[in-house]
Design an enzyme around this catalytic site. Structure first.
Site, mmCIF file in Angstrom:
data_model
loop_
_atom_site.group_PDB
_atom_site.id
_atom_site.type_symbol
_atom_site.label_atom_id
_atom_site.label_comp_id
_atom_site.label_asym_id
_atom_site.label_seq_id
_atom_site.Cartn_x
_atom_site.Cartn_y
_atom_site.Cartn_z
ATOM 1 N N ASN A 33 1.349 -1.175 -0.067
ATOM 2 C CA ASN A 33 0.053 -0.410 0.201
ATOM 3 C C ASN A 33 0.636 1.415 0.162
ATOM 4 O OD1 ASN A 33 -1.608 2.298 0.492
ATOM 5 N ND2 ASN A 33 -2.194 1.686 2.724
ATOM 6 N N LYS A 71 0.158 4.365 -0.298
ATOM 7 C CA LYS A 71 -0.547 5.378 0.377
ATOM 8 C C LYS A 71 -0.235 6.620 -0.453
ATOM 9 C CE LYS A 71 0.538 3.463 4.580
ATOM 10 N NZ LYS A 71 0.356 3.917 5.712
ATOM 11 N N HIS A 76 -9.484 0.797 5.127
ATOM 12 C CA HIS A 76 -7.978 0.799 5.911
ATOM 13 C C HIS A 76 -8.263 2.260 6.783
ATOM 14 C CE1 HIS A 76 -4.209 2.359 6.559
ATOM 15 N NE2 HIS A 76 -3.392 1.843 5.650
ATOM 16 N N GLU A 131 -6.382 4.430 7.725
ATOM 17 C CA GLU A 131 -6.361 5.883 7.856
ATOM 18 C C GLU A 131 -7.522 6.892 6.757
ATOM 19 O OE1 GLU A 131 -3.119 5.256 5.351
ATOM 20 O OE2 GLU A 131 -1.777 5.091 7.679
ATOM 21 N N GLU A 177 -5.362 -5.236 11.075
ATOM 22 C CA GLU A 177 -4.240 -3.573 11.028
ATOM 23 C C GLU A 177 -4.718 -3.227 12.280
ATOM 24 O OE1 GLU A 177 -2.412 -3.076 6.911
ATOM 25 O OE2 GLU A 177 -4.279 -1.560 7.316
ATOM 26 N N GLY A 195 2.524 2.387 10.934
ATOM 27 C CA GLY A 195 3.260 3.346 10.362
ATOM 28 C C GLY A 195 3.723 3.373 11.963
ATOM 29 N N SER A 236 3.818 -1.913 10.142
ATOM 30 C CA SER A 236 4.875 -2.159 10.656
ATOM 31 C C SER A 236 5.790 -3.931 9.918
ATOM 32 C CB SER A 236 5.626 -1.467 12.028
ATOM 33 O OG SER A 236 5.485 -0.475 12.157
HETATM 34 C C1 PEP Z 1 -0.819 -0.072 5.988
HETATM 35 O O1 PEP Z 1 -1.138 1.313 5.914
HETATM 36 O O2 PEP Z 1 -1.754 -0.746 5.069
HETATM 37 C C2 PEP Z 1 0.338 -0.631 7.064
HETATM 38 C C3 PEP Z 1 0.565 -1.723 7.167
HETATM 39 O O3 PEP Z 1 1.307 0.441 7.256
HETATM 40 P P1 PEP Z 1 2.928 -0.105 7.526
HETATM 41 O O4 PEP Z 1 3.661 -0.644 7.151
HETATM 42 O O5 PEP Z 1 3.941 1.002 7.211
HETATM 43 O O6 PEP Z 1 2.737 -0.240 9.158
#
Ligand code: PEP
Length: 250
Positions: A9, A11, A95, A97, A167, A173, A212
């Protein structure tokens, strides 16, 4: 037998130039990836460029978001049919976000999930708890509520045609990864909940972990029995790290 899937992803990151370099790097290492599925989800304006650059490879392309409606006077929105027209196979819905920054509630997420399926594309449905919810001991209740919103609208069979991404919001992040045991516990909860409705759907649905994930921690996460690959944010912008994650899944 479920096939692991690693999806990047990206973003709201990248430019034509940086995306070309990223894809060149990923393509140069694809031979080493083994049999995991690999997908990338670029910003929508770059989807066609990315499709062209990935032609002839097995890497699938997805979008990060879509409209709830099919077409019409929705300035700035992008319909699922348009995303399909550009050649995408996946669309991320729900997601964290989108849920927290853009106010998408469970009903909106379920509507988007339905729109994706109606078009014959595969939703990657994100679910996960905040740190406050984990600390309050309501992780399972939150995830059950997020799943139920979709199941009530679309039915349990629809989950069988989709990908779920667990998630934990506190791990996205932040560099704070859930331990493999913490992640496996929630993945097992999700699969068990689905099994209560349809055993075959539960057995076959791909449940990714996201939060992460890096080349250095992917293997131990993906070794857990209910973790079927990952949805990758930051590390998906580095070709070496992304390929290392794909190899851990493959
Ligand atoms: C995500 O945005 O779906 C995500 C898992 O981000 P990150 O790997 O940066 O934590």
């Amino acid at each position: 037998m479920r096939r692991k899937l690693v999806a990047g992803n990206w973003k709201m990151n990248g430019s034509r130039e940086s995306i070309k370099a990223l894809l060149d790097g990923i393509k140069s290492g694809l031979d080493s990836v083994g049999n995991a599925g690999v997908a990338v989800c670029p910003p929508a304006v770059y989807i066609s460029d990315v499709m062209a650059q990935l032609e002839g490879t097995a890497v699938a392309v997805g979008a990060q978001n879509c409209a709830t409606e099919a077409s019409g006077a929705y300035t700035g929105e992008i319909a699922v049919a348009m995303i399909k027209d550009c050649g995408c196979q996946y669309i991320i819905v729900g997601h964290s976000e989108r849920r927290t920054l853009y106010g998408e509630d469970d009903a909106v997420v379920a509507k988007k999930f339905a729109a994706v399926r109606t078009a014959g594309l595969t939703p990657i449905l994100c679910v996960g708890e905040t740190l406050a919810e984990r600390e309050a001991g309501v992780t399972e209740a939150v995830i059950a509520r997020q799943l139920d919103a979709v199941i009530e609208l679309e039915g349990i069979a629809a989950i069988g045609d989709s990908v779920i991404a667990y998630e934990p919001v506190w791990a996205i992040g932040t560099g704070m990864t859930a331990t493999p045991e913490q992640a496996q516990d929630v993945h097992a909860f999700i699969r068990g909940k689905l099994a209560g409705l349809d055993a075959a759907v539960a057995e076959n649905v791909v449940i990714q972990y996201g939060g992460s994930v890096k080349g250095s921690n992917a293997a131990e996460l993906f070794a857990k029995p209910d973790i079927d690959g990952g949805l990758i944010g930051g590390a998906a912008l580095d070709p070496e790290d992304f390929l290392a994650i794909c190899r851990a899944a493959g």
